[in-house]
Design an enzyme around this catalytic site. Structure first.
Site, PDB file in Angstrom:
ATOM      1  N   PHE A 371       0.813  -1.227   0.000  1.00  0.00           N
ATOM      2  CA  PHE A 371       0.000   0.000   0.000  1.00  0.00           C
ATOM      3  C   PHE A 371       0.845   1.274   0.000  1.00  0.00           C
ATOM      4  O   PHE A 371       0.476   2.286   0.631  1.00  0.00           O
ATOM      5  CB  PHE A 371      -0.983   0.027   1.186  1.00  0.00           C
ATOM      6  CG  PHE A 371      -1.632  -1.299   1.478  1.00  0.00           C
ATOM      7  CD1 PHE A 371      -2.172  -2.052   0.452  1.00  0.00           C
ATOM      8  CD2 PHE A 371      -1.692  -1.805   2.765  1.00  0.00           C
ATOM      9  CE1 PHE A 371      -2.755  -3.288   0.703  1.00  0.00           C
ATOM     10  CE2 PHE A 371      -2.278  -3.037   3.033  1.00  0.00           C
ATOM     11  CZ  PHE A 371      -2.795  -3.776   1.999  1.00  0.00           C
ATOM     12  N   CYS A 372       1.973   1.244  -0.689  1.00  0.00           N
ATOM     13  CA  CYS A 372       2.861   2.423  -0.771  1.00  0.00           C
ATOM     14  C   CYS A 372       3.248   2.921   0.617  1.00  0.00           C
ATOM     15  O   CYS A 372       3.323   4.132   0.859  1.00  0.00           O
ATOM     16  CB  CYS A 372       2.218   3.568  -1.554  1.00  0.00           C
ATOM     17  SG  CYS A 372       1.843   3.168  -3.234  1.00  0.00           S
ATOM     18  N   ALA A 373       3.444   1.978   1.524  1.00  0.00           N
ATOM     19  CA  ALA A 373       3.864   2.359   2.881  1.00  0.00           C
ATOM     20  C   ALA A 373       4.798   1.272   3.391  1.00  0.00           C
ATOM     21  O   ALA A 373       4.555   0.650   4.425  1.00  0.00           O
ATOM     22  CB  ALA A 373       2.646   2.521   3.781  1.00  0.00           C
TER      23      ALA A 373
END
Ligand code: PLP
Length: 473
Positions: A371-373
């Site tokens: 999740f781009c984290a």
């Protein structure tokens, strides 16, 4: 006019879309990936259609359409600002294409010195981390075992680096766990230490009432950004709000048409705000859609939306907890400070496999991965530095990096959506799914034996000759 949650579903575009499952049965598509991008509302689509006959370039030209379009475009700025309580005599609303672009613009505009520090957190989406790293020294405050930001550590870093911290950059709500940060409290600490605060509100504004408070309030949020595509207006607009005097200073971040009042061959005078910081022809259509989405959400009431989503979250987590072999990350009991994002893993199964089965056998759209984290994901999953190194090294052979599955709710989702999702999840944990799955050697994606997918069956908008030519090139 839609003004309550009870008749909202009929306004959601694509809610009745049917897809074909692996076993050939048709199924209504259940969309539980609202944290990525939401669908739009018919009301929003209609406003775009109603506006199109008046569409024109803005801020240049005396034609009637240019005057109407300019007036509408200026009003959309005010609507986007008032939606989060901005005092528009002291703050400016700048449109971009999304939150990422807005944060980059802000980071650029700070003109950090070599000793300046930005305090951020491990929780952040890459979009609220990498732009700061590019321009300043960033201190990443860690998280507690429940996934929330270590607020005591944040306070300590502010005290320890007093005088050097120019900004605290935090998310309003996490796109991984849904945890909402106490942004006004953090703002008070930041201001007391002589710093400003930026809130990445990409996951917040469509789910909770947000008020940045008056500029002289100690809990005031100095800068805030959000994206229209995460709030039912996916037409390419991002919003950045901040103090007028901050953006009035210095050169624009992008220069060109629209940003100037005078251009000589030797000399340039920049225009007024927001024009100075909105270079080129803007996305007027997207701004209309955003303003209409805001009107719709406001007429339903952000408190009502927050209450509905909290109830639905409680319902979903309650049902998921009854399944064996599911681990949910982040808070599962006190959901007061959490938006409707549920990250989880299924024992012994890759997140990508779970998401593929949900899609092919349940017709359910969720997200999987990191999740781009990535830093936050690795902390939550307790990936050790050694393991992290190994996984990175194995990346080419093993595309399944650490990650989770994420179901995320919008204001239009209901218990039936959750029931369909949990029923399929139950089949997955009981290994009662029907497909035989393997990883495609080239794409790294899971595929089901015997399943073929033809996009043309679902969507074929372009003239076939154009499409064939594009495919051949
Ligand atoms: C918390 C958070 N911040 C920033 C972003 C980036 O938003 P955008 O892709 O609209 O630029 C996202 C997108 O998922 C997000 O969830």
């Amino acid at each position: 006019m839609i003004s309550s949650l009870s008749n909202l579903r009929s306004d959601v575009v694509g809610l009745e879309t049917e897809i074909q499952l692996l076993d050939g049965r048709p199924q209504r598509y259940v969309f539980l990936d609202n944290a990525a991008s939401t669908p739009t509302f018919r009301t929003v689509l209609r406003s775009v259609e109603d506006f199109m006959p008046w569409y024109s370039g803005v801020h240049r030209g005396n034609g009637l359409k240019a005057i109407v379009a300019t007036d509408v475009f200026d009003e959309t700025h005010r609507i986007a600002g008032r939606f989060v309580g901005a005092d528009l005599s002291a703050n400016v609303v700048l449109f971009s294409k999304n939150t990422t672009e807005s944060i980059n613009q802000l980071a650029n505009h700070f003109h950090f010195g070599p000793d300046d520090i930005v305090i951020s957190t491990v929780m952040e989406h890459h979009s609220n981390d990498l732009p700061w790293r590019k321009h300043a020294r960033v201190i990443h405050v860690g998280i507690l075992p429940d996934g929330s930001v270590d607020l005591a550590a944040l306070k300590n870093e502010l005290t320890r680096n007093r005088g050097k911290v120019r900004l605290v950059a935090v998310s309003g709500a996490s796109n991984v766990t849904g945890i909402c940060n106490p942004i006004h409290e953090i703002a008070e600490w930041a201001h007391a230490a002589g710093a400003m605060i930026f809130v990445d509100a990409a996951q917040l504004v469509a789910h909770r009432p947000v008020n940045i408070l008056p500029n002289d309030d100690p809990g005031h949020i100095d800068f805030l950004a959000y994206s229209a595509h995460k709030m039912y207006a996916p037409f390419g607009v991002g919003v950045l709000i901040g103090p007028m005097d901050f953006f009035a200073k210095g050169d624009p971040d992008f220069v060109g048409g629209g940003t100037v009042s005078y251009v000589g061959l030797e000399e340039v005078e920049w225009g007024t705000l927001p024009h100075k910081e909105e270079a080129g022809s803007p996305n007027v259509t997207g701004a209309v859609a955003l303003a209409q989405a805001i009107s719709l959400l406001t007429s339903i009431g952000m408190q009502t939306i927050a209450g509905h989503e909290r109830d639905l979250l409680e319902y979903a987590i309650g049902k998921m907890k009854k399944l064996n072999g599911i681990k949910i990350y982040g808070p599962t009991a006190d959901l007061e400070h959490k938006v409707g994002v549920i990250p989880f893993i299924v024992d012994g199964m890759d997140h990508a496999l779970v998401a593929t089965i949900l899609s092919l056998e349940g017709g359910i759209g969720v997200r999987n991965g990191n999740f781009c984290a990535q830093p936050y994901m690795r902390k939550l999953l307790n990936v050790s530095p050694e393991e992290e190194k190994l996984k990175r090294a194995a990346r080419c052979d093993n595309p399944i990096l650490p990650g989770m599955v994420r179901a995320s709710l919008g204001c239009y989702n209901n218990e039936e959506d959750v029931d369909i999702f949990v029923e399929m999840l139950d089949r997955i944990v009981r290994k009662a799914y029907i497909g035989e799955y393997s990883i495609h050697p080239v794409t790294g994606l899971y595929i089901a034996k015997g399943y073929s997918f033809d996009i043309k069956k679902y969507f074929q908008p372009f003239h076939s000759s154009v499409r064939d030519e594009a495919l051949a090139s």
